[in-house]
Design a protein around this motif. Sequence first.
Motif, PDB file in Angstrom:
ATOM      1  N   ARG A 195       0.792  -1.319   0.075  1.00 34.00           N
ATOM      2  CA  ARG A 195      -0.733  -0.406  -0.068  1.00 34.00           C
ATOM      3  C   ARG A 195       0.544   0.873   0.156  1.00 34.00           C
ATOM      4  O   ARG A 195       1.887   1.122   0.647  1.00 34.00           O
ATOM      5  CB  ARG A 195      -0.752  -0.066   1.075  1.00 34.00           C
ATOM      6  CG  ARG A 195      -2.058   0.883   1.569  1.00 34.00           C
ATOM      7  CD  ARG A 195      -2.506   1.201   2.891  1.00 34.00           C
ATOM      8  NE  ARG A 195      -3.415   0.406   2.070  1.00 34.00           N
ATOM      9  CZ  ARG A 195      -3.288  -1.070   3.878  1.00 34.00           C
ATOM     10  NH1 ARG A 195      -3.079  -0.990   4.543  1.00 34.00           N
ATOM     11  NH2 ARG A 195      -4.294  -1.645   3.600  1.00 34.00           N
ATOM     12  N   ILE A 196       0.151   2.220  -0.902  1.00 31.01           N
ATOM     13  CA  ILE A 196       1.132   3.694  -0.715  1.00 31.01           C
ATOM     14  C   ILE A 196       0.524   4.771  -0.380  1.00 31.01           C
ATOM     15  O   ILE A 196      -0.674   4.740  -1.046  1.00 31.01           O
ATOM     16  CB  ILE A 196       2.346   3.459  -1.898  1.00 31.01           C
ATOM     17  CG1 ILE A 196       1.224   3.829  -3.343  1.00 31.01           C
ATOM     18  CG2 ILE A 196       3.538   3.364  -2.269  1.00 31.01           C
ATOM     19  CD1 ILE A 196       1.873   4.292  -4.559  1.00 31.01           C
ATOM     20  N   GLY A 197       0.883   5.611   0.495  1.00 31.76           N
ATOM     21  CA  GLY A 197       0.243   6.781   0.711  1.00 31.76           C
ATOM     22  C   GLY A 197       1.193   8.211   0.204  1.00 31.76           C
ATOM     23  O   GLY A 197       1.422   8.197   0.419  1.00 31.76           O
ATOM     24  N   LEU A 198      -0.250   8.456  -0.842  1.00 36.51           N
ATOM     25  CA  LEU A 198       0.257   9.593  -1.527  1.00 36.51           C
ATOM     26  C   LEU A 198       0.159  10.845  -1.277  1.00 36.51           C
ATOM     27  O   LEU A 198      -1.387  10.904  -0.965  1.00 36.51           O
ATOM     28  CB  LEU A 198      -0.277   9.717  -3.009  1.00 36.51           C
ATOM     29  CG  LEU A 198       0.545   8.561  -4.041  1.00 36.51           C
ATOM     30  CD1 LEU A 198      -0.098   8.362  -5.165  1.00 36.51           C
ATOM     31  CD2 LEU A 198       1.647   8.527  -3.897  1.00 36.51           C
ATOM     32  N   VAL A 199       0.929  11.973  -0.329  1.00 35.94           N
ATOM     33  CA  VAL A 199       0.401  12.952   0.369  1.00 35.94           C
ATOM     34  C   VAL A 199       1.231  13.751  -0.638  1.00 35.94           C
ATOM     35  O   VAL A 199       2.265  14.228  -0.568  1.00 35.94           O
ATOM     36  CB  VAL A 199       1.426  12.585   1.836  1.00 35.94           C
ATOM     37  CG1 VAL A 199       0.849  14.003   2.583  1.00 35.94           C
ATOM     38  CG2 VAL A 199       0.445  11.672   2.411  1.00 35.94           C
ATOM     39  N   ARG A 200       0.273  15.428  -0.089  1.00 36.07           N
ATOM     40  CA  ARG A 200       0.624  16.233  -1.377  1.00 36.07           C
ATOM     41  C   ARG A 200       1.311  17.046   0.372  1.00 36.07           C
ATOM     42  O   ARG A 200       0.891  17.289   1.522  1.00 36.07           O
ATOM     43  CB  ARG A 200      -0.032  17.258  -1.247  1.00 36.07           C
ATOM     44  CG  ARG A 200       0.178  18.425  -2.927  1.00 36.07           C
ATOM     45  CD  ARG A 200      -0.723  19.245  -3.032  1.00 36.07           C
ATOM     46  NE  ARG A 200       0.109  21.030  -3.521  1.00 36.07           N
ATOM     47  CZ  ARG A 200      -0.323  21.694  -3.604  1.00 36.07           C
ATOM     48  NH1 ARG A 200      -1.588  21.809  -4.240  1.00 36.07           N
ATOM     49  NH2 ARG A 200       0.115  22.922  -3.830  1.00 36.07           N
ATOM     50  N   HIS A 201       2.454  17.700   0.268  1.00 40.78           N
ATOM     51  CA  HIS A 201       2.934  18.741   0.980  1.00 40.78           C
ATOM     52  C   HIS A 201       2.158  19.369   1.929  1.00 40.78           C
ATOM     53  O   HIS A 201       1.114  19.932   0.705  1.00 40.78           O
ATOM     54  CB  HIS A 201       3.649  19.171   0.303  1.00 40.78           C
ATOM     55  CG  HIS A 201       3.962  20.584  -0.780  1.00 40.78           C
ATOM     56  ND1 HIS A 201       3.630  21.775   0.144  1.00 40.78           N
ATOM     57  CD2 HIS A 201       4.010  20.364  -1.815  1.00 40.78           C
ATOM     58  CE1 HIS A 201       3.218  22.416  -1.652  1.00 40.78           C
ATOM     59  NE2 HIS A 201       4.070  21.481  -2.099  1.00 40.78           N
ATOM     60  N   GLY A 202       2.493  20.117   2.667  1.00 38.58           N
ATOM     61  CA  GLY A 202       1.216  21.732   3.516  1.00 38.58           C
ATOM     62  C   GLY A 202       1.729  22.620   2.681  1.00 38.58           C
ATOM     63  O   GLY A 202       2.308  22.720   2.109  1.00 38.58           O
ATOM     64  N   LEU A 203       0.983  23.633   3.409  1.00 37.85           N
ATOM     65  CA  LEU A 203       0.716  25.369   2.244  1.00 37.85           C
ATOM     66  C   LEU A 203       2.327  25.754   3.408  1.00 37.85           C
ATOM     67  O   LEU A 203       2.685  25.365   3.413  1.00 37.85           O
ATOM     68  CB  LEU A 203      -0.451  26.002   3.559  1.00 37.85           C
ATOM     69  CG  LEU A 203      -0.828  27.178   2.082  1.00 37.85           C
ATOM     70  CD1 LEU A 203      -1.532  26.817   1.210  1.00 37.85           C
ATOM     71  CD2 LEU A 203      -2.155  28.084   3.228  1.00 37.85           C
TER      72      LEU A 203
ATOM     73  N   GLU B 129      -3.582   0.465  -3.647  1.00 38.11           N
ATOM     74  CA  GLU B 129      -2.773  -0.463  -3.498  1.00 38.11           C
ATOM     75  C   GLU B 129      -2.296  -1.497  -4.664  1.00 38.11           C
ATOM     76  O   GLU B 129      -3.406  -1.282  -5.694  1.00 38.11           O
ATOM     77  CB  GLU B 129      -3.770  -1.409  -2.635  1.00 38.11           C
ATOM     78  CG  GLU B 129      -3.823  -1.039  -1.259  1.00 38.11           C
ATOM     79  CD  GLU B 129      -4.743  -1.897  -0.330  1.00 38.11           C
ATOM     80  OE1 GLU B 129      -5.541  -2.221  -1.073  1.00 38.11           O
ATOM     81  OE2 GLU B 129      -5.217  -1.438   1.197  1.00 38.11           O
ATOM     82  N   LYS B 130      -1.512  -2.684  -4.375  1.00 43.56           N
ATOM     83  CA  LYS B 130      -1.067  -3.216  -5.552  1.00 43.56           C
ATOM     84  C   LYS B 130      -0.586  -4.830  -4.810  1.00 43.56           C
ATOM     85  O   LYS B 130       0.045  -4.824  -4.151  1.00 43.56           O
ATOM     86  CB  LYS B 130       0.553  -3.099  -6.227  1.00 43.56           C
ATOM     87  CG  LYS B 130       0.432  -3.915  -7.219  1.00 43.56           C
ATOM     88  CD  LYS B 130       1.661  -2.934  -8.192  1.00 43.56           C
ATOM     89  CE  LYS B 130       2.437  -4.286  -8.809  1.00 43.56           C
ATOM     90  NZ  LYS B 130       3.202  -3.080  -9.688  1.00 43.56           N
ATOM     91  N   GLU B 131      -1.050  -5.816  -5.328  1.00 36.53           N
ATOM     92  CA  GLU B 131      -0.205  -7.093  -5.015  1.00 36.53           C
ATOM     93  C   GLU B 131       0.304  -7.715  -6.214  1.00 36.53           C
ATOM     94  O   GLU B 131       1.108  -8.017  -5.896  1.00 36.53           O
ATOM     95  CB  GLU B 131      -2.034  -8.191  -4.667  1.00 36.53           C
ATOM     96  CG  GLU B 131      -2.600  -7.617  -3.289  1.00 36.53           C
ATOM     97  CD  GLU B 131      -3.668  -8.261  -3.043  1.00 36.53           C
ATOM     98  OE1 GLU B 131      -3.039  -9.854  -3.781  1.00 36.53           O
ATOM     99  OE2 GLU B 131      -4.174  -8.157  -2.014  1.00 36.53           O
ATOM    100  N   GLN B 132      -0.173  -7.488  -7.975  1.00 36.40           N
ATOM    101  CA  GLN B 132       0.947  -8.293  -8.404  1.00 36.40           C
ATOM    102  C   GLN B 132       0.372  -7.642  -9.697  1.00 36.40           C
ATOM    103  O   GLN B 132       1.361  -7.231 -10.425  1.00 36.40           O
ATOM    104  CB  GLN B 132       0.302  -9.587  -8.825  1.00 36.40           C
ATOM    105  CG  GLN B 132       0.503 -10.732  -7.807  1.00 36.40           C
ATOM    106  CD  GLN B 132       2.122 -10.871  -7.340  1.00 36.40           C
ATOM    107  OE1 GLN B 132       2.580 -10.766  -8.733  1.00 36.40           O
ATOM    108  NE2 GLN B 132       2.850 -11.172  -6.545  1.00 36.40           N
TER     109      GLN B 132
END
Length: 199
Positions: A2-10, A173-176
């Motif tokens: 699983r990856i969480g893609l976060v944009r930086h703060g203001l 998410e990615k399994e294969q």
Amino acid sequence: MRIGLVRHGLTDWNAAGRIQGQTDIPLNEVGRNQAERLGIRLQSDDYHWDYIVTSGLSRAQETGEILSRMLHVPMLEPDARLKERGFGQVEGLTSDERVARWGESWDTLDLGQEQIKDIQVRALAFLKDLWSAYAEQNVLIVTHGAFLANLLAALFQDQYNERIGNLSLTVLEKEQGDWIPILYNCTQHLSMEAAEQSE
């Protein structure tokens, strides 16, 4: 994985509507508070995170450091492939300033901007390498708005075109096979903050 893609703060440039690109503009106090709000949310989420990686630009790096401290999750070395799109001569300018210099169609001109295909190539190469190295782990990735928009366009063929908000969270998410979107551009944690302030 699983990856969480976060944009930086203001940042102050975000607040003023200035394009930052690869100019290294730091978080402001609002941005730091936003990062803390996401940290509080992630502390109570069902998601477990093993590592955090950032672009290395200070606004992403500090966002990652705040999350790392709050979640007790180690940070990997910054990866330059996560940097924001380079915007060339446009960096530092507001919308009005861009139009005044080059007209309404400024974005069709060659002003030194990194090409979309190039940012997508480096974004997809990063994901491929991350999968190779950490397929059994879950990784928070703190990066930038145009980078994320172009990565998601490359993965999902323009299925998602909403503007990526500061301190938004997107989960894949990615399994294969392919990456599967679980959560997109969610800023619920910032809305909770606004609701608390209005009480």
